[in-house]
Motif scaffolding. Structure first.
Motif, PDB file in Angstrom:
ATOM      1  N   LEU A  11      94.707  10.931  63.137  1.00  0.00           N
ATOM      2  CA  LEU A  11      95.698  10.791  62.116  1.00  0.00           C
ATOM      3  C   LEU A  11      95.391   9.574  61.051  1.00  0.00           C
ATOM      4  O   LEU A  11      95.951  10.052  59.906  1.00  0.00           O
ATOM      5  CB  LEU A  11      97.028  10.657  62.680  1.00  0.00           C
ATOM      6  CG  LEU A  11      97.733  12.026  63.296  1.00  0.00           C
ATOM      7  CD1 LEU A  11      98.989  11.606  63.978  1.00  0.00           C
ATOM      8  CD2 LEU A  11      97.825  13.215  62.306  1.00  0.00           C
ATOM      9  N   ILE A  12      94.655   8.664  61.388  1.00  0.00           N
ATOM     10  CA  ILE A  12      94.355   7.860  60.629  1.00  0.00           C
ATOM     11  C   ILE A  12      93.561   8.506  59.496  1.00  0.00           C
ATOM     12  O   ILE A  12      93.470   8.174  58.340  1.00  0.00           O
ATOM     13  CB  ILE A  12      93.511   6.545  61.373  1.00  0.00           C
ATOM     14  CG1 ILE A  12      94.475   5.718  62.227  1.00  0.00           C
ATOM     15  CG2 ILE A  12      92.626   5.786  60.523  1.00  0.00           C
ATOM     16  CD1 ILE A  12      93.599   4.769  63.150  1.00  0.00           C
ATOM     17  N   PHE A  13      92.657   9.407  60.043  1.00  0.00           N
ATOM     18  CA  PHE A  13      91.578  10.043  59.006  1.00  0.00           C
ATOM     19  C   PHE A  13      92.635  11.193  58.287  1.00  0.00           C
ATOM     20  O   PHE A  13      92.204  11.233  57.048  1.00  0.00           O
ATOM     21  CB  PHE A  13      90.659  10.765  59.921  1.00  0.00           C
ATOM     22  CG  PHE A  13      89.972   9.783  60.550  1.00  0.00           C
ATOM     23  CD1 PHE A  13      89.547   8.615  59.954  1.00  0.00           C
ATOM     24  CD2 PHE A  13      89.444   9.863  61.796  1.00  0.00           C
ATOM     25  CE1 PHE A  13      88.736   7.478  60.640  1.00  0.00           C
ATOM     26  CE2 PHE A  13      88.538   8.945  62.437  1.00  0.00           C
ATOM     27  CZ  PHE A  13      88.290   7.740  61.995  1.00  0.00           C
ATOM     28  N   ILE A  14      93.286  12.057  58.974  1.00  0.00           N
ATOM     29  CA  ILE A  14      93.985  13.139  58.057  1.00  0.00           C
ATOM     30  C   ILE A  14      94.860  12.701  57.322  1.00  0.00           C
ATOM     31  O   ILE A  14      95.235  13.175  56.164  1.00  0.00           O
ATOM     32  CB  ILE A  14      94.703  14.410  58.977  1.00  0.00           C
ATOM     33  CG1 ILE A  14      95.848  13.661  59.698  1.00  0.00           C
ATOM     34  CG2 ILE A  14      93.571  14.723  59.920  1.00  0.00           C
ATOM     35  CD1 ILE A  14      96.616  14.787  60.297  1.00  0.00           C
ATOM     36  N   SER A  15      95.707  11.345  57.549  1.00  0.00           N
ATOM     37  CA  SER A  15      96.673  11.041  56.501  1.00  0.00           C
ATOM     38  C   SER A  15      95.929  10.330  55.212  1.00  0.00           C
ATOM     39  O   SER A  15      96.465   9.691  54.409  1.00  0.00           O
ATOM     40  CB  SER A  15      97.416   9.649  57.093  1.00  0.00           C
ATOM     41  OG  SER A  15      96.349   8.782  57.529  1.00  0.00           O
ATOM     42  N   SER A  16      94.542  10.382  55.263  1.00  0.00           N
ATOM     43  CA  SER A  16      93.994   9.952  54.017  1.00  0.00           C
ATOM     44  C   SER A  16      93.900  11.095  52.706  1.00  0.00           C
ATOM     45  O   SER A  16      93.260  10.774  51.744  1.00  0.00           O
ATOM     46  CB  SER A  16      92.359   9.934  54.288  1.00  0.00           C
ATOM     47  OG  SER A  16      92.429   8.941  55.318  1.00  0.00           O
ATOM     48  N   ASP A  84     106.814   0.878  51.293  1.00  0.00           N
ATOM     49  CA  ASP A  84     107.724   0.507  52.497  1.00  0.00           C
ATOM     50  C   ASP A  84     108.284   1.705  52.898  1.00  0.00           C
ATOM     51  O   ASP A  84     108.389   2.462  52.414  1.00  0.00           O
ATOM     52  CB  ASP A  84     108.552  -0.923  52.044  1.00  0.00           C
ATOM     53  CG  ASP A  84     109.616  -0.486  51.104  1.00  0.00           C
ATOM     54  OD1 ASP A  84     109.900   0.687  50.761  1.00  0.00           O
ATOM     55  OD2 ASP A  84     110.055  -1.433  50.442  1.00  0.00           O
ATOM     56  N   LYS A  85     109.430   1.200  53.960  1.00  0.00           N
ATOM     57  CA  LYS A  85     110.165   2.158  54.623  1.00  0.00           C
ATOM     58  C   LYS A  85     111.198   2.859  53.747  1.00  0.00           C
ATOM     59  O   LYS A  85     111.484   4.095  54.182  1.00  0.00           O
ATOM     60  CB  LYS A  85     110.621   1.796  56.020  1.00  0.00           C
ATOM     61  CG  LYS A  85     109.644   1.331  56.850  1.00  0.00           C
ATOM     62  CD  LYS A  85     110.286   0.777  58.091  1.00  0.00           C
ATOM     63  CE  LYS A  85     109.346   0.809  59.388  1.00  0.00           C
ATOM     64  NZ  LYS A  85     110.040   0.232  60.528  1.00  0.00           N
ATOM     65  N   LYS A  86     111.507   2.340  52.652  1.00  0.00           N
ATOM     66  CA  LYS A  86     112.506   2.968  51.642  1.00  0.00           C
ATOM     67  C   LYS A  86     111.810   3.505  50.552  1.00  0.00           C
ATOM     68  O   LYS A  86     112.353   3.636  49.454  1.00  0.00           O
ATOM     69  CB  LYS A  86     113.462   1.413  51.263  1.00  0.00           C
ATOM     70  CG  LYS A  86     114.305   1.345  52.235  1.00  0.00           C
ATOM     71  CD  LYS A  86     115.033   0.331  51.900  1.00  0.00           C
ATOM     72  CE  LYS A  86     116.081  -0.278  52.835  1.00  0.00           C
ATOM     73  NZ  LYS A  86     117.264  -1.040  52.582  1.00  0.00           N
ATOM     74  N   ASN A 286     102.990  10.364  54.630  1.00  0.00           N
ATOM     75  CA  ASN A 286     103.177   9.407  55.594  1.00  0.00           C
ATOM     76  C   ASN A 286     102.801   9.804  56.961  1.00  0.00           C
ATOM     77  O   ASN A 286     102.258  11.043  57.155  1.00  0.00           O
ATOM     78  CB  ASN A 286     104.769   9.583  55.807  1.00  0.00           C
ATOM     79  CG  ASN A 286     105.650   9.323  54.581  1.00  0.00           C
ATOM     80  OD1 ASN A 286     104.995   8.827  53.550  1.00  0.00           O
ATOM     81  ND2 ASN A 286     106.868   9.720  54.689  1.00  0.00           N
ATOM     82  N   TRP A 287     102.294   8.963  58.011  1.00  0.00           N
ATOM     83  CA  TRP A 287     102.131   9.332  59.338  1.00  0.00           C
ATOM     84  C   TRP A 287     102.705   8.212  60.106  1.00  0.00           C
ATOM     85  O   TRP A 287     102.795   6.945  59.700  1.00  0.00           O
ATOM     86  CB  TRP A 287     100.715   9.338  59.288  1.00  0.00           C
ATOM     87  CG  TRP A 287      99.626   8.478  59.431  1.00  0.00           C
ATOM     88  CD1 TRP A 287      98.986   8.027  58.142  1.00  0.00           C
ATOM     89  CD2 TRP A 287      99.409   7.444  60.310  1.00  0.00           C
ATOM     90  NE1 TRP A 287      98.096   6.783  58.386  1.00  0.00           N
ATOM     91  CE2 TRP A 287      98.335   6.343  59.879  1.00  0.00           C
ATOM     92  CE3 TRP A 287      99.694   7.257  61.788  1.00  0.00           C
ATOM     93  CZ2 TRP A 287      97.882   5.480  60.501  1.00  0.00           C
ATOM     94  CZ3 TRP A 287      99.338   6.138  62.433  1.00  0.00           C
ATOM     95  CH2 TRP A 287      98.337   5.216  61.807  1.00  0.00           C
ATOM     96  N   ASP A 288     102.986   8.422  61.419  1.00  0.00           N
ATOM     97  CA  ASP A 288     103.530   7.566  62.247  1.00  0.00           C
ATOM     98  C   ASP A 288     103.329   7.859  63.453  1.00  0.00           C
ATOM     99  O   ASP A 288     103.621   8.762  64.087  1.00  0.00           O
ATOM    100  CB  ASP A 288     105.343   7.301  62.013  1.00  0.00           C
ATOM    101  CG  ASP A 288     105.765   6.114  62.793  1.00  0.00           C
ATOM    102  OD1 ASP A 288     105.121   5.175  63.386  1.00  0.00           O
ATOM    103  OD2 ASP A 288     106.752   6.236  62.618  1.00  0.00           O
ATOM    104  N   LYS A 293     101.564   0.682  62.878  1.00  0.00           N
ATOM    105  CA  LYS A 293     102.468   0.540  61.505  1.00  0.00           C
ATOM    106  C   LYS A 293     102.462   1.816  60.919  1.00  0.00           C
ATOM    107  O   LYS A 293     101.587   2.449  60.626  1.00  0.00           O
ATOM    108  CB  LYS A 293     101.844  -0.741  60.618  1.00  0.00           C
ATOM    109  CG  LYS A 293     102.827  -0.775  59.429  1.00  0.00           C
ATOM    110  CD  LYS A 293     102.055  -1.930  58.594  1.00  0.00           C
ATOM    111  CE  LYS A 293     102.742  -1.937  57.428  1.00  0.00           C
ATOM    112  NZ  LYS A 293     102.206  -2.917  56.416  1.00  0.00           N
ATOM    113  N   GLU A 294     103.822   2.143  60.479  1.00  0.00           N
ATOM    114  CA  GLU A 294     103.796   3.355  59.745  1.00  0.00           C
ATOM    115  C   GLU A 294     103.288   3.235  58.270  1.00  0.00           C
ATOM    116  O   GLU A 294     103.176   2.153  57.867  1.00  0.00           O
ATOM    117  CB  GLU A 294     105.307   3.752  59.715  1.00  0.00           C
ATOM    118  CG  GLU A 294     105.445   5.029  58.694  1.00  0.00           C
ATOM    119  CD  GLU A 294     107.200   5.237  58.465  1.00  0.00           C
ATOM    120  OE1 GLU A 294     107.232   6.422  57.770  1.00  0.00           O
ATOM    121  OE2 GLU A 294     107.769   4.440  58.787  1.00  0.00           O
TER     122      GLU A 294
END
Length: 310
Positions: A11-16, A84-86, A286-288, A293-294
Motif C-alpha cells: 500500500l505504500i506503493f499503490i498509494s503513490s 492532515d486528518k481534516k 488516502n491509505w491507512d 501514520k495515515e
C-alpha cells in the motif's frame, strides 16, 4: 514476511497514485481534456467488449512511453500536496524544471523550486512514503530507469519486488498482481470471477480539443458488496484512428481490519513526432494501515515542450 507487513509495503506503493469519491480536498488537476460527444453504437463500429479488453490487457505502450522520455528534452512541472486528518494542506512541494541530455548524461535545470510545511524527515527523506514512491515512478523517470518491465523478474530485493507489483498494477491494469494477501485476486477485473461485478460503458469523445477517441469504462455495479472488488472504475481512452491507448483512469478502494485505502490515478499521453509520451499524471488518495501514520496526498505532474535530444 507477515500478512500485515506485506499489505503495508504494497500500500505504500499503490498509494503513490490518483482521488477517491469520499475525498473532498483541493484537487490540483483542474485541466479537463476529454469532452464526450455521444454513446457509441458498437455494432456500427465493428467493436465489442472483448476488443477493448484484449487491447487493455495486452497493451505495453504506457510503459514504453515513460521509457521513451529519455530521448527527449522537455519541461516538467510538479505539484505535491500533503494533508492532515481534516484534509487541510500541511505540506507542499513545487518543482518546475527543464530536462535534457548533455554529453549523453541526464541534465536537470530548475526553473522554480519551493517547499512549505512538513515534507521531509530529519534524514532528508520524504515524510510520506506516498511522495517517495511517486517520485520514484514518475517524477524521477528521466534520471533513473524504470528498471524491469511489469511482471519481469527484479533484483530479488524486497523493495524491488513491491515496485514490480506497483508497475504491474499501473501499466498492466486488469491483470493479477500476485503475492498480496486479500488483494491480489481483486485486481484481475476481467476474470470470470470478477466480471459479474462490473458494467461496461462506451462513448465517443474528443481528447485535447482535436483527437477523436473512444472511452471504454469498466465500472463497479452498485449492487456489489463491500470487499468483493477493489477497483471501482477503470476508464481507458483510445484514439479512434489507430486504437492506440492515450489515457487511463483508475479508482480503487478497499477496507478491512488490516488496511483501508481510497485512491484515484489519471495518466494521459499524446503523440509527438509519432512517439507516444506522457503529458499528465495526477493522483489523490488516502491509505491507512496499523502501526503506520495515515497518509493523505495529491499530486499533479505535467510535461510540455517535448523536443528530441541533439
Amino acid at each position: 514476511m507477515t500478512i500485515k507487513g506485506s499489505v503495508t509495503l504494497f500500500l505504500i506503493f499503490i498509494s503513490s497514485f490518483a482521488s477517491a469519491q469520499q475525498i473532498t480536498r483541493y484537487d490540483p488537476d483542474t485541466i479537463k481534456t476529454i469532452v464526450l460527444d455521444s454513446v457509441i453504437n458498437i455494432n456500427s463500429h465493428k467493436l465489442n467488449v472483448q476488443d477493448f479488453i484484449d487491447a487493455v490487457t495486452s497493451d505495453t505502450s504506457f510503459y514504453k512511453a515513460f521509457q521513451s522520455m529519455r530521448q527527449y528534452s522537455y519541461t516538467a512541472e510538479n505539484s505535491i500536496y500533503t494533508y492532515d486528518k481534516k484534509d487541510r494542506v500541511n505540506g507542499r512541494i513545487y518543482r518546475k524544471m527543464n530536462y535534457s541530455r548533455v554529453n549523453d548524461r541526464p541534465n536537470t535545470r530548475y526553473i522554480a523550486k519551493s517547499d512549505s510545511g512538513k515534507v521531509y524527515k530529519k534524514n532528508g527523506r520524504y515524510e510520506l512514503y506516498t511522495v517517495e514512491m511517486f517520485d520514484y515512478l514518475f517524477a524521477n523517470t528521466y534520471n533513473k530507469p524504470l528498471a524491469a518491465p511489469p511482471n519481469s523478474k527484479g533484483d530479488g530485493s524486497k523493495n524491488a519486488s513491491y515496485k514490480d507489483k506497483l508497475k504491474t498494477l499501473i501499466f498492466r491494469p486488469g491483470t493479477k498482481v500476485s503475492g498480496i494477501p486479500f488483494i491480489s485476486g481483486k485486481t484481475e477485473i476481467f476474470s470470470p470471477e470478477l466480471k459479474q461485478f462490473y458494467y461496461y460503458q462506451f462513448a465517443r469523445g474528443t481528447y485535447l480539443d482535436s483527437i477523436p477517441v473512444y472511452r471504454f469504462k469498466v465500472i463497479r455495479k452498485p449492487s456489489t458488496a463491500p470487499g468483493d472488488v477493489m477497483i471501482n472504475e477503470m476508464t481507458t481512452i483510445f484514439d479512434t484512428r489507430t486504437f492506440q491507448i492515450l489515457g487511463r483512469f483508475i479508482d480503487m478502494s478497499f477496507s478491512n481490519m488490516f488496511v483501508s485505502f481510497n485512491v484515484r490515478m489519471n495518466i494521459e499521453m499524446n503523440n509527438f513526432n509519432g512517439e507516444l509520451l506522457p503529458v499528465k499524471v495526477s493522483y489523490q488518495g488516502n491509505w491507512d494501515v496499523p502501526l503506520h501514520k495515515e497518509e493523505r496526498a495529491s499530486v499533479l505532474i505535467t510535461h510540455t515542450g517535448y523536443r528530441p535530444n541533439n
